[in-house]
Design a protein around this motif. Structure first.
Motif, PDB file in Angstrom:
ATOM      1  N   LEU A 199       0.854  -1.188   0.000  1.00 45.08           N
ATOM      2  CA  LEU A 199       0.000   0.000   0.000  1.00 45.08           C
ATOM      3  C   LEU A 199       0.887   1.234   0.000  1.00 45.08           C
ATOM      4  CD1 LEU A 199      -2.830  -0.586   2.666  1.00 45.08           C
ATOM      5  CD2 LEU A 199      -2.830  -1.102   0.211  1.00 45.08           C
ATOM      6  N   LYS A 200       0.578   2.178  -0.880  1.00 47.60           N
ATOM      7  CA  LYS A 200       1.292   3.458  -0.864  1.00 47.60           C
ATOM      8  C   LYS A 200       0.349   4.517  -0.294  1.00 47.60           C
ATOM      9  CE  LYS A 200       4.351   4.442  -3.896  1.00 47.60           C
ATOM     10  NZ  LYS A 200       4.991   4.905  -5.168  1.00 47.60           N
ATOM     11  N   ILE A 201       0.674   5.018   0.881  1.00 47.59           N
ATOM     12  CA  ILE A 201      -0.184   6.020   1.530  1.00 47.59           C
ATOM     13  C   ILE A 201      -0.093   7.326   0.751  1.00 47.59           C
ATOM     14  CG2 ILE A 201      -0.735   7.235   3.663  1.00 47.59           C
ATOM     15  CD1 ILE A 201       0.923   5.196   5.178  1.00 47.59           C
ATOM     16  N   ASP A 202      -1.228   7.864   0.359  1.00 46.51           N
ATOM     17  CA  ASP A 202      -1.239   9.051  -0.488  1.00 46.51           C
ATOM     18  C   ASP A 202      -0.532  10.238   0.183  1.00 46.51           C
ATOM     19  OD1 ASP A 202      -2.303  10.201  -3.051  1.00 46.51           O
ATOM     20  OD2 ASP A 202      -3.081  11.666  -1.607  1.00 46.51           O
ATOM     21  N   ARG A 203       0.095  11.020  -0.684  1.00 53.12           N
ATOM     22  CA  ARG A 203       0.848  12.197  -0.270  1.00 53.12           C
ATOM     23  C   ARG A 203       0.030  13.163   0.585  1.00 53.12           C
ATOM     24  NH1 ARG A 203       2.443  14.284  -5.517  1.00 53.12           N
ATOM     25  NH2 ARG A 203       1.041  16.047  -5.380  1.00 53.12           N
ATOM     26  N   SER A 204      -1.270  13.278   0.302  1.00 53.47           N
ATOM     27  CA  SER A 204      -2.088  14.251   1.043  1.00 53.47           C
ATOM     28  C   SER A 204      -2.107  13.934   2.542  1.00 53.47           C
ATOM     29  CB  SER A 204      -3.514  14.261   0.491  1.00 53.47           C
ATOM     30  OG  SER A 204      -4.081  12.966   0.517  1.00 53.47           O
ATOM     31  N   PHE A 205      -2.058  12.646   2.902  1.00 53.22           N
ATOM     32  CA  PHE A 205      -2.033  12.270   4.318  1.00 53.22           C
ATOM     33  C   PHE A 205      -0.681  12.594   4.950  1.00 53.22           C
ATOM     34  CE2 PHE A 205      -5.084   9.240   2.397  1.00 53.22           C
ATOM     35  CZ  PHE A 205      -6.222   9.657   3.068  1.00 53.22           C
ATOM     36  N   ILE A 206       0.381  12.395   4.175  1.00 47.84           N
ATOM     37  CA  ILE A 206       1.725  12.659   4.699  1.00 47.84           C
ATOM     38  C   ILE A 206       1.904  14.165   4.906  1.00 47.84           C
ATOM     39  CG2 ILE A 206       4.199  12.332   4.296  1.00 47.84           C
ATOM     40  CD1 ILE A 206       2.347   9.718   4.521  1.00 47.84           C
ATOM     41  N   ASN A 207       1.327  14.909   3.972  1.00 47.53           N
ATOM     42  CA  ASN A 207       1.364  16.363   4.026  1.00 47.53           C
ATOM     43  C   ASN A 207       0.763  16.918   5.316  1.00 47.53           C
ATOM     44  OD1 ASN A 207       2.136  18.619   2.684  1.00 47.53           O
ATOM     45  ND2 ASN A 207       0.224  18.842   1.526  1.00 47.53           N
ATOM     46  N   ASN A 208      -0.277  16.250   5.816  1.00 50.17           N
ATOM     47  CA  ASN A 208      -0.974  16.718   7.021  1.00 50.17           C
ATOM     48  C   ASN A 208      -0.609  15.928   8.267  1.00 50.17           C
ATOM     49  OD1 ASN A 208      -2.605  18.764   5.835  1.00 50.17           O
ATOM     50  ND2 ASN A 208      -3.760  17.130   4.828  1.00 50.17           N
ATOM     51  N   LEU A 209       0.487  15.203   8.174  1.00 50.40           N
ATOM     52  CA  LEU A 209       0.840  14.293   9.266  1.00 50.40           C
ATOM     53  C   LEU A 209       1.341  15.046  10.486  1.00 50.40           C
ATOM     54  CD1 LEU A 209       1.106  11.329  10.035  1.00 50.40           C
ATOM     55  CD2 LEU A 209       3.368  11.315   8.998  1.00 50.40           C
ATOM     56  N   VAL A 210       2.152  16.060  10.259  1.00 49.12           N
ATOM     57  CA  VAL A 210       2.731  16.819  11.362  1.00 49.12           C
ATOM     58  C   VAL A 210       2.341  18.274  11.168  1.00 49.12           C
ATOM     59  CG1 VAL A 210       4.844  17.403  12.574  1.00 49.12           C
ATOM     60  CG2 VAL A 210       4.707  15.240  11.320  1.00 49.12           C
ATOM     61  N   LEU A 211       1.473  18.746  12.029  1.00 55.10           N
ATOM     62  CA  LEU A 211       0.997  20.115  11.864  1.00 55.10           C
ATOM     63  C   LEU A 211       1.709  21.047  12.843  1.00 55.10           C
ATOM     64  CD1 LEU A 211      -2.794  19.389  11.315  1.00 55.10           C
ATOM     65  CD2 LEU A 211      -0.992  19.732   9.622  1.00 55.10           C
ATOM     66  N   ASP A 212       1.911  22.293  12.406  1.00 58.29           N
ATOM     67  CA  ASP A 212       2.664  23.268  13.202  1.00 58.29           C
ATOM     68  C   ASP A 212       2.014  23.535  14.554  1.00 58.29           C
ATOM     69  OD1 ASP A 212       4.496  23.512  11.214  1.00 58.29           O
ATOM     70  OD2 ASP A 212       3.521  25.238  10.269  1.00 58.29           O
ATOM     71  N   ASP A 213       0.666  23.495  14.590  1.00 60.73           N
ATOM     72  CA  ASP A 213      -0.017  23.842  15.842  1.00 60.73           C
ATOM     73  C   ASP A 213      -0.062  22.653  16.823  1.00 60.73           C
ATOM     74  OD1 ASP A 213      -1.830  22.136  14.752  1.00 60.73           O
ATOM     75  OD2 ASP A 213      -3.486  23.573  14.629  1.00 60.73           O
ATOM     76  N   GLY A 214       0.596  21.571  16.464  1.00 63.22           N
ATOM     77  CA  GLY A 214       0.656  20.428  17.375  1.00 63.22           C
ATOM     78  C   GLY A 214      -0.577  19.539  17.349  1.00 63.22           C
ATOM     79  N   SER A 215      -1.586  19.904  16.540  1.00 67.35           N
ATOM     80  CA  SER A 215      -2.778  19.053  16.466  1.00 67.35           C
ATOM     81  C   SER A 215      -2.462  17.806  15.643  1.00 67.35           C
ATOM     82  CB  SER A 215      -3.953  19.817  15.854  1.00 67.35           C
ATOM     83  OG  SER A 215      -3.644  20.194  14.533  1.00 67.35           O
ATOM     84  N   SER A 216      -3.352  16.830  15.721  1.00 66.61           N
ATOM     85  CA  SER A 216      -2.970  15.506  15.218  1.00 66.61           C
ATOM     86  C   SER A 216      -3.086  15.356  13.704  1.00 66.61           C
ATOM     87  CB  SER A 216      -3.791  14.429  15.916  1.00 66.61           C
ATOM     88  OG  SER A 216      -5.147  14.563  15.543  1.00 66.61           O
ATOM     89  N   GLY A 217      -3.851  16.214  13.018  1.00 63.48           N
ATOM     90  CA  GLY A 217      -3.928  16.112  11.560  1.00 63.48           C
ATOM     91  C   GLY A 217      -4.348  14.730  11.107  1.00 63.48           C
TER      92      GLY A 217
END
Ligand code: C2E
Ligand code: MG
Ligand code: MG
Ligand code: MG
Length: 284
Positions: A199-217
Motif C-alpha cells: 500500500l502506498k499512503i497518499d501524499r495528502s495524508f503525509i502532508n498533514n501528518l505533522v501540523l505546526d499547531d501540534g494538532s494531530s492532523g
C-alpha cells in the motif's frame, strides 16, 4: 420558443466547449508527435527503508519535454487516457523501464525492483500483463526486478478483466502496489480479494501528518492504515515525504518505506544510477 431557447443554450456553451476541445486536440496531436519523436523520458525516484535509509526500490515516472516546455504528467496523462494514446505511451513506459533495468543489472548486478505506473485504461486490453511478462523474459529479467503501481480506479473500471490481468502478473511473481491509497471510494474488501503486496499512503495524508499547531492532523488515519497493512501482511510506502518531522513520525508509526523529496526528487536515469546504484557497488 423551446427551439429558440435550446439554440441559445447551445450557443452559450459553444465557446467554452470549443476551447476545451481545441486544447485537447492540440495536446493530443502533440502527444502523438511526442511518441514518434521520442520526447518522453523516465525519471526514477528512490524508495528507502525508513530506518536504515537503504535503497528498497524506485518508481519510474514519465517526463515529457517537447523541445520548449516540460508538460507535467498530471496534465497529459488524463488526455492520453481519454484519447487512447495511453496504450502506446504505456507500452513505451514498460519497454523503456525494462530496457533500463536490464542495462543497470548488467552494470551493477542485482538492483532493487523498479515500479512502473499503469493506468486503468491499459487494462481494457486483455494483454497488458502478457506484454509485460514476455518483455521481462525476453530481457532475461526475473519477475522480482519489476513492480507495478495501480490505483483503486482500476478496480472500479473492472468487469473482471483487470482483476484477471492483475492475477496473471501476480502469478508470474510481479509485485503489485496500490497507489494513492486512502483517496479512492471503493470498498476495502478488495484488499483481501486482490493480489496486492504494497500500500502506498497518499501524499495528502503525509502532508498533514505533522501540523505546526501540534494538532494531530492525519496521524490517526495514517496509524490505522499502517496497522491494517500490517495485519494483512502488506508492505507500506509513504509517498511525498518532504520533512524530517514527517520522516520521524512515520518511523515511530512503523512505516517500512519512505519516498519523497526529503530523500530525492525523481532523477534522470544516469543521475539516479550515479547517486543510488553506484554507491552500492563501492565498498564502505
Ligand atoms: P504517482 O504515481 O502517485 O506519483 C507520485 C507523484 O508525486 C510524482 O509526480 C512525484 O514526482 C511526486 N512526488 C514525489 N515525492 C514528492 C514530494 O515529496 N512532494 C511532492 N509534492 N510531490 C512528490 P509526477 O511525476 O508529476 O506524476 C504525477 C502522476 O502522474 C503520478 O502519480 C501518476 O499517477 C502519473 N504518472 C506518472 N508517470 C506515469 C506513467 O509512466 N504512466 C502512468 N500511467 N501514469 C504516470
Ligand atoms: Mg505511482
Ligand atoms: Mg501516488
Ligand atoms: Mg497519483
Amino acid at each position: 420558443e423551446a427551439k429558440a431557447a435550446g439554440g441559445n443554450a447551445i450557443r452559450s456553451h459553444t465557446p467554452v466547449m470549443d476551447q476545451r476541445v481545441t486544447f485537447r486536440m492540440s495536446l493530443e496531436t502533440r502527444l502523438r508527435r511526442a511518441l514518434q519523436e521520442k520526447q518522453f523520458e523516465l525519471h526514477y525516484q528512490p524508495q528507502v527503508d525508513a530506518t536504515s535509509g537503504k535503497l528498497i526500490g524506485a518508481e519510474a515516472l514519465i517526463r515529457w519535454h517537447d523541445g520548449e516546455n516540460s508538460i507535467r504528467p498530471d496534465q497529459f496523462i488524463p488526455v492520453a487516457e481519454e484519447s487512447g494514446l495511453i496504450i502506446p505511451i504505456g507500452e513505451w513506459v514498460i519497454d523503456c523501464a525494462i530496457t533500463q533495468i536490464a542495462a543497470w543489472r548488467e552494470c551493477f548486478g542485482e538492483i532493487p525492483p523498479i515500479a512502473i505506473n499503469l493506468s486503468p485504461r491499459q487494462f481494457w486490453r486483455p494483454s497488458v500483463s502478457r506484454h509485460i511478462i514476455e518483455h521481462m523474459q525476453a530481457a532475461g529479467l526475473p519477475s522480482s526486478a519489476l513492480e507495478v503501481e495501480i490505483t483503486e480506479s482500476v478496480l472500479l473500471d473492472a468487469d473482471g478483466g483487470s482483476v484477471e490481468e492483475l492475477m496473471q502478473l501476480r502469478a508470474a511473481g510481479i509485485a503489485i502496489a496500490l497507489d494513492d491509497f486512502g483517496t479512492g471510494y471503493s470498498s476495502l474488501s478488495y484488499l483481501q480479494r486482490l493480489p496486492i503486496s504494497t500500500l502506498k499512503i497518499d501524499r495528502s495524508f503525509i502532508n498533514n501528518l505533522v501540523l505546526d499547531d501540534g494538532s494531530s492532523g492525519s496521524e490517526p488515519l495514517v496509524r490505522a492504515i499502517i496497522a491494517m497493512a500490517k495485519s494483512l501482511s502488506l508492505s507500506i510506502v509513504a509517498e511525498g515525504v518532504e520533512t524530517q518531522p514527517q520522516h520521524r513520525q512515520l518511523r515511530t508509526l512503523g512505516c517500512d518505506i519512505i519516498q519523497g523529496y526529503l530523500i530525492s526528487r525523481p532523477l534522470a536515469a544516469t543521475e539516479f544510477a550515479d547517486k543510488f546504484l553506484v554507491d552500492r557497488s563501492t565498498p564502505g
